[in-house]
Enzyme design. Structure first.
Site, PDB file in Angstrom:
ATOM      1  N   LYS A  29      55.067  35.922  -3.640  1.00  0.00           N
ATOM      2  CA  LYS A  29      55.636  36.827  -2.634  1.00  0.00           C
ATOM      3  C   LYS A  29      57.166  36.698  -2.647  1.00  0.00           C
ATOM      4  O   LYS A  29      57.883  37.705  -2.659  1.00  0.00           O
ATOM      5  CB  LYS A  29      55.071  36.500  -1.245  1.00  0.00           C
ATOM      6  CG  LYS A  29      53.630  36.971  -1.082  1.00  0.00           C
ATOM      7  CD  LYS A  29      52.932  36.394   0.142  1.00  0.00           C
ATOM      8  CE  LYS A  29      51.458  36.790   0.125  1.00  0.00           C
ATOM      9  NZ  LYS A  29      50.643  36.128   1.146  1.00  0.00           N
ATOM     10  N   GLN A  53      50.958  31.872   6.025  1.00  0.00           N
ATOM     11  CA  GLN A  53      50.008  31.877   4.904  1.00  0.00           C
ATOM     12  C   GLN A  53      48.685  31.243   5.329  1.00  0.00           C
ATOM     13  O   GLN A  53      48.651  30.133   5.851  1.00  0.00           O
ATOM     14  CB  GLN A  53      50.621  31.119   3.709  1.00  0.00           C
ATOM     15  CG  GLN A  53      49.766  31.165   2.449  1.00  0.00           C
ATOM     16  CD  GLN A  53      49.566  32.583   1.907  1.00  0.00           C
ATOM     17  OE1 GLN A  53      50.509  33.362   1.794  1.00  0.00           O
ATOM     18  NE2 GLN A  53      48.334  32.921   1.576  1.00  0.00           N
ATOM     19  N   ASP A 109      52.145  41.267   8.198  1.00  0.00           N
ATOM     20  CA  ASP A 109      50.782  41.162   7.666  1.00  0.00           C
ATOM     21  C   ASP A 109      49.833  42.094   8.429  1.00  0.00           C
ATOM     22  O   ASP A 109      48.711  42.339   7.975  1.00  0.00           O
ATOM     23  CB  ASP A 109      50.266  39.720   7.796  1.00  0.00           C
ATOM     24  CG  ASP A 109      50.340  38.968   6.477  1.00  0.00           C
ATOM     25  OD1 ASP A 109      50.362  39.632   5.422  1.00  0.00           O
ATOM     26  OD2 ASP A 109      50.352  37.726   6.505  1.00  0.00           O
TER      27      ASP A 109
END
Ligand code: NAD
Length: 300
Positions: free
Chosen positions: A53, A97, A120
């Site tokens: 990422k 994460q 997200d």
């Protein structure tokens, strides 16, 4: 039937090309889209995901800052960090994460991310907006699936889409996207899961299958009808005798659907690249909103 492989790379490159102008426009007024990625513990797969990422952000001249916390970190220390990032004007997106170490409550932690920086799309406010039909941040993987369907001109409206998997990050938002009257949507959607008694009875009827169960190669050629379009979200590690000692496979037994399906996304190289692209897109969108709010504040 010649089954077409729907690769993710051309789709993501197309989106990156559009994003470059938007990023340059932000930079011209001194705003560089910036992601804060929080990595807790030392899960090797999570480390690779966060590194990939970060690389994608750097490639497009955006910033990403990684906050590495020990596996024993307390919930309050993580909440403090998120609070600080929530109020930092230089940070436009915050990512935690997953999976988190067992002692942490992922709901409490994900809910503490400001909905305005929730790139997200996991915060209940953003999921609620999506269900209402008025989304702002859409979860990255299902959004990536929609972009693949769009890019390859796969007809969705009026089709029967069968989703295998009902997780909060893939299956449920996928349902919200495909069922609603969106540009790519308006499908009749069936969601299958571990409680489904006869999976094949549903997959065999599908015009579109979204496989997101995390079960290696579970969708076989004898479970599908001729001409179905299949999106394989699964990423599963299977041990083998290669130098690496494993290979990555999806939830679809690709060899067995060849010649029956109209199209299928490969694993790796299908949905995988899209997830990171959508994270970048959401972060740019967030930075643009920050810019608008700043202008509005200055004009007041
Ligand atoms: P999850 O474990 O949270 O959810 C899996 C879902 O599948 C559950 O809802 C469960 O009910 C259903 N399921 C499991 N076994 C089943 C079976 N035998 N029959 C029917 N339904 C079954 O997983 P997730 O986070 O949604 O991820 C799903 C898969 O997608 C995993 O392989 C994951 O690695 C992959 N994934 C890929 C990306 C990407 O970037 N391509 C992103 C997220 C997840």
């Amino acid at each position: 039937m010649n089954t077409v492989l729907l690769k993710g790379k051309p789709v993501s490159e197309n989106i990156y090309n559009n994003l470059i102008n938007r990023i340059n426009s932000l930079k011209s007024v001194g705003i560089t889209p910036q992601l804060a990625a929080i990595l807790i513990g030392d899960d090797p797969a999570s480390q690779v995901y966060v590194r990939n990422k970060s690389r994608a952000f750097e490639k497009l001249n955006c910033k990403s800052q990684v906050f590495k916390l020990g596996v024993e970190s307390s919930e309050s220390a993580i909440l403090d960090l998120i609070n600080n990032l929530n109020s930092d004007d230089n940070i436009h997106g915050i990512l935690v994460q997953l999976p988190l170490p067992k002692h942490l409550n992922s709901k409490t932690i994900l809910h503490s991310v400001s909905p305005n920086k929730d790139v997200d799309g996991f915060h209940p406010s953003n999921l609620g907006l999506l269900l209402e039909g008025n989304p702002f941040f859409i979860p990255c993987t299902p959004q990536g699936v929609i972009e693949i369907l769009k890019y390859y001109n796969i007809e969705v409206s009026g089709m029967h889409a069968v989703i295998v998997g009902r997780s909060n990050i893939v299956g449920k938002p996928m349902f919200a996207l495909l069922a609603q009257k969106f540009e790519i949507g308006n499908a009749t959607v069936t969601i299958c899961h571990t409680g489904t008694k006869d999976l094949e009875a549903y997959t065999i009827q599908a015009d579109i299958i979204i496989a997101a169960a995390g079960v290696p190669e579970m969708i076989k050629g004898n479970m599908i009808k001729k001409g179905v379009n299949i999106v394989d979200v699964g990423i599963n590690r299977l041990d083998d005798n290669s130098e690496k000692g494993y290979k990555i496979v999806g939830d679809v037994d690709t060899d067995s659907v060849m010649g029956i399906a109209k199209s299928v996304t490969p694993v790796p190289g299908g949905v995988g690249p899209m997830t990171i692209t959508m994270l970048l897109k959401n972060t740019v969108k967030s930075a643009e909103k920050f810019r608008q709010l700043t202008i509005a504040r200055l004009n007041n």
